[in-house]
Design a protein around this motif. Structure first.
Motif, mmCIF file in Angstrom:
data_model
loop_
_atom_site.group_PDB
_atom_site.id
_atom_site.type_symbol
_atom_site.label_atom_id
_atom_site.label_comp_id
_atom_site.label_asym_id
_atom_site.label_seq_id
_atom_site.Cartn_x
_atom_site.Cartn_y
_atom_site.Cartn_z
ATOM 1 N N PHE A 1 5.048 13.741 -14.302
ATOM 2 C CA PHE A 1 4.246 14.084 -15.476
ATOM 3 C C PHE A 1 3.399 15.340 -15.307
ATOM 4 C CE2 PHE A 1 4.920 9.473 -15.885
ATOM 5 C CZ PHE A 1 5.459 9.435 -17.161
ATOM 6 N N ILE A 2 3.291 15.868 -14.105
ATOM 7 C CA ILE A 2 2.468 17.066 -13.905
ATOM 8 C C ILE A 2 3.298 18.221 -13.360
ATOM 9 C CG2 ILE A 2 0.492 18.032 -12.671
ATOM 10 C CD1 ILE A 2 -0.806 15.319 -12.697
ATOM 11 N N LEU A 3 3.937 18.012 -12.211
ATOM 12 C CA LEU A 3 4.626 19.120 -11.563
ATOM 13 C C LEU A 3 5.918 19.495 -12.286
ATOM 14 C CD1 LEU A 3 4.658 21.087 -9.210
ATOM 15 C CD2 LEU A 3 5.862 19.365 -7.847
ATOM 16 N N ILE B 1 6.992 23.193 -13.767
ATOM 17 C CA ILE B 1 8.143 23.938 -13.241
ATOM 18 C C ILE B 1 9.140 24.236 -14.354
ATOM 19 C CG2 ILE B 1 10.110 23.799 -11.661
ATOM 20 C CD1 ILE B 1 8.364 22.128 -9.822
ATOM 21 N N TRP B 2 9.359 23.274 -15.235
ATOM 22 C CA TRP B 2 10.309 23.486 -16.329
ATOM 23 C C TRP B 2 9.843 24.598 -17.264
ATOM 24 C CZ3 TRP B 2 15.139 22.562 -17.489
ATOM 25 C CH2 TRP B 2 15.568 22.705 -18.809
ATOM 26 N N ASN B 3 8.562 24.594 -17.601
ATOM 27 C CA ASN B 3 8.021 25.644 -18.476
ATOM 28 C C ASN B 3 8.144 27.020 -17.823
ATOM 29 O OD1 ASN B 3 7.316 23.803 -20.492
ATOM 30 N ND2 ASN B 3 5.272 23.454 -19.643
ATOM 31 N N MET C 1 0.826 -1.210 0.000
ATOM 32 C CA MET C 1 0.000 0.000 0.000
ATOM 33 C C MET C 1 0.863 1.264 0.000
ATOM 34 S SD MET C 1 -2.996 -1.135 2.688
ATOM 35 C CE MET C 1 -3.675 0.518 2.696
ATOM 36 N N VAL C 2 1.867 1.288 0.853
ATOM 37 C CA VAL C 2 2.746 2.468 0.926
ATOM 38 C C VAL C 2 3.541 2.615 -0.362
ATOM 39 C CG1 VAL C 2 4.721 3.461 2.138
ATOM 40 C CG2 VAL C 2 2.882 2.393 3.433
ATOM 41 N N PHE C 3 4.001 1.514 -0.929
ATOM 42 C CA PHE C 3 4.785 1.578 -2.161
ATOM 43 C C PHE C 3 3.928 2.089 -3.329
ATOM 44 C CE2 PHE C 3 6.461 -0.436 -6.044
ATOM 45 C CZ PHE C 3 7.732 0.108 -6.043
ATOM 46 N N LEU C 4 2.693 1.643 -3.423
ATOM 47 C CA LEU C 4 1.802 2.136 -4.488
ATOM 48 C C LEU C 4 1.523 3.627 -4.331
ATOM 49 C CD1 LEU C 4 -0.743 -0.830 -4.838
ATOM 50 C CD2 LEU C 4 1.161 -0.233 -6.355
ATOM 51 N N ALA C 5 1.359 4.076 -3.091
ATOM 52 C CA ALA C 5 1.172 5.512 -2.853
ATOM 53 C C ALA C 5 2.418 6.292 -3.273
ATOM 54 C CB ALA C 5 0.851 5.762 -1.385
ATOM 55 N N PHE C 6 3.588 5.740 -2.979
ATOM 56 C CA PHE C 6 4.843 6.388 -3.379
ATOM 57 C C PHE C 6 4.954 6.462 -4.896
ATOM 58 C CE2 PHE C 6 9.195 5.176 -4.797
ATOM 59 C CZ PHE C 6 9.783 6.424 -4.654
ATOM 60 N N ILE C 7 4.608 5.394 -5.599
ATOM 61 C CA ILE C 7 4.662 5.398 -7.063
ATOM 62 C C ILE C 7 3.689 6.428 -7.632
ATOM 63 C CG2 ILE C 7 4.189 4.037 -9.128
ATOM 64 C CD1 ILE C 7 6.827 3.384 -7.820
ATOM 65 N N SER C 8 2.507 6.555 -7.018
ATOM 66 C CA SER C 8 1.531 7.546 -7.491
ATOM 67 C C SER C 8 2.079 8.967 -7.352
ATOM 68 C CB SER C 8 0.232 7.404 -6.698
ATOM 69 O OG SER C 8 -0.321 6.107 -6.839
ATOM 70 N N VAL C 9 2.693 9.247 -6.218
ATOM 71 C CA VAL C 9 3.288 10.574 -6.013
ATOM 72 C C VAL C 9 4.426 10.806 -7.002
ATOM 73 C CG1 VAL C 9 4.570 12.014 -4.374
ATOM 74 C CG2 VAL C 9 2.618 10.662 -3.589
ATOM 75 N N LEU C 10 5.240 9.786 -7.228
ATOM 76 C CA LEU C 10 6.361 9.909 -8.151
ATOM 77 C C LEU C 10 5.876 10.196 -9.576
ATOM 78 C CD1 LEU C 10 9.470 9.646 -8.334
ATOM 79 C CD2 LEU C 10 9.124 7.245 -8.927
ATOM 80 N N LEU C 11 4.838 9.502 -10.011
ATOM 81 C CA LEU C 11 4.290 9.736 -11.349
ATOM 82 C C LEU C 11 3.672 11.125 -11.462
ATOM 83 C CD1 LEU C 11 2.676 6.248 -12.113
ATOM 84 C CD2 LEU C 11 4.819 7.185 -13.000
ATOM 85 N N THR C 12 3.022 11.578 -10.389
ATOM 86 C CA THR C 12 2.448 12.925 -10.401
ATOM 87 C C THR C 12 3.536 13.980 -10.545
ATOM 88 O OG1 THR C 12 0.608 12.179 -9.002
ATOM 89 C CG2 THR C 12 1.021 14.551 -9.111
ATOM 90 N N LEU C 13 4.621 13.786 -9.815
ATOM 91 C CA LEU C 13 5.736 14.733 -9.930
ATOM 92 C C LEU C 13 6.354 14.699 -11.326
ATOM 93 C CD1 LEU C 13 7.554 14.153 -6.508
ATOM 94 C CD2 LEU C 13 6.130 16.096 -7.151
#
Length: 366
Positions: free
Chosen positions: A88-90, A94-96, A74-86
């Motif tokens: 592909f979104i954040l 920030i780069w732009n 459960m914790v690892f899946l939450a970590f992967i979700s945060v990593l993907l959000t960073l």
């Protein structure tokens, strides 16, 4: 008493014990491995920091009755979700904004030059034309160097795509196995140490909770400060909000120095966008309030369980370890300073206790 006699007495006092020698070897080997193989083992150290961060959540879930493996998943899946959000979104946002800020830098420079001309016209006796030319020359050199650094960074980033892919693949895998097999890995490390490790155990107990609390507390501090800064700047309509919020959030990694460094880009963007108006003052006041609340309320609450270290020691640790290991040296400056403090207190105390035990045993033998 000669210097040789003093050094011999000091060595016999602190290194005559087998455990003291083992501690010295462990410390030297650890620092040597980080200095010589730090770049090579960077994914491992990154995963180790993240695993330290997530272990508290796993432990909290297991205390509530969840099986260890389920909690890890459960914790690892939450970590992967945060990593993907960073990823592909954040990060694209920030780069732009960073590219837009670099492109707009010449206009900001021209606006700043206009303000200097206005100040020189208002106060000709205070600001001379020679001073004006000197300031403009320095600013021009800094702007040109900034453009060159941005171009160099862009070209270098093309060659680091493979490294980024390696990080994105290796780090999550290492994090998962560090969480899943934590007891096995810790048991293996302990098996390499001798059975007699009272001094090592004492220092580890003093450092374990403090390092974990520091990493989790610093992560929470970055998130809170960055989020509050983002919404505050967005409320005032300040451009490059995400970029400035990330900068202010990461500035908490370097106590005292980070806040001062982050103030310059915030003031520059606000001054260029609003001019010398009330909105400019409001933004700086709001930024000052955020920094004051972080330093006087948030940080004491998050790090109440960490040993108090003098500000001078913190700044010296940041300068020293940051100069050796860059970003990670800055990030771990306070834990490393805490480690040195624990060594300074625990090592002599252990030697004194050993001497007391020997003095107590001597009459018994007689």
């Amino acid at each position: 008493m000669t210097l040789r006699t003093i050094l011999k007495s000091w060595v016999e006092r602190y290194f005559s014990d087998e455990e003291a020698l083992i501690l010295l070897v462990v410390l030297v080997a650890g620092f040597a491995a980080i200095i010589w193989f730090g770049r090579m083992l960077a994914p491992f150290f990154t995963a180790l920091v993240i695993a330290f961060l997530l272990q508290g959540v796993v432990s909290a879930l297991t205390r509530r009755g969840l099986p260890h493996l389920l909690a890890v998943i459960m914790v690892f899946l939450a970590f992967i979700s945060v990593l993907l959000t960073l990823a592909f979104i954040l990060m694209p946002l920030i780069w732009n904004q960073l590219v837009g800020l670099v492109q707009e830098t010449p206009r900001m420079f021209a606006s700043g030059q206009g303000w200097l001309d206005e100040l020189q016209a208002r106060y000709p006796n205070i600001i001379t034309p020679d001073q004006m030319q000197s300031w403009i020359g320095v600013a021009s050199r800094e702007i040109s160097q900034l453009g060159q650094r941005a171009l160099t960074l862009s070209l270098a980033s093309l060659g680091n795509i493979m490294s980024l892919i390696i990080y994105l693949v290796l780090v999550p895998i290492l994090v998962f196995f560090m969480l899943k097999d934590r007891d096995v890995l810790v048991g293996f490390m302990l098996s390499l140490l001798p059975q007699k490790r009272t001094l090592l155990s004492r220092i580890w107990r003093e450092m374990d909770d403090q390092i974990a609390n520091y990493i989790r507390g610093k992560f929470i501090e970055i998130i809170i400060v960055g989020t509050v800064t983002f919404f505050t700047f967005a409320f005032f309509g300040l451009p490059y909000t995400a970029l400035l919020a990330v900068l202010v959030g990461f500035s908490v990694l370097v106590p005292y120095i980070g806040a001062a460094v982050a103030t310059l880009p915030v003031a520059a963007v606000a001054g260029f966008h609003f001019g010398l108006s009330e909105e400019f003052v409001y933004v700086l006041v709001a930024y000052g309030v955020i920094q004051a609340l972080d330093g006087n309320v948030l940080a004491p609450v998050l790090f109440s369980e960490t040993n108090n270290i003098h500000p001078v020691s913190i700044i010296v640790a940041v300068l020293f370890f940051g100069g050796i290991w860059g970003f990670w040296g800055i990030f771990f400056a306070i834990p490393l300073a805490t480690l040195l403090k624990a060594l300074i207190y625990a090592w002599p105390r252990s030697m004194h206790e050993r001497e007391e035990r020997r003095s107590l045993q001597a009459p018994a033998k007689e």
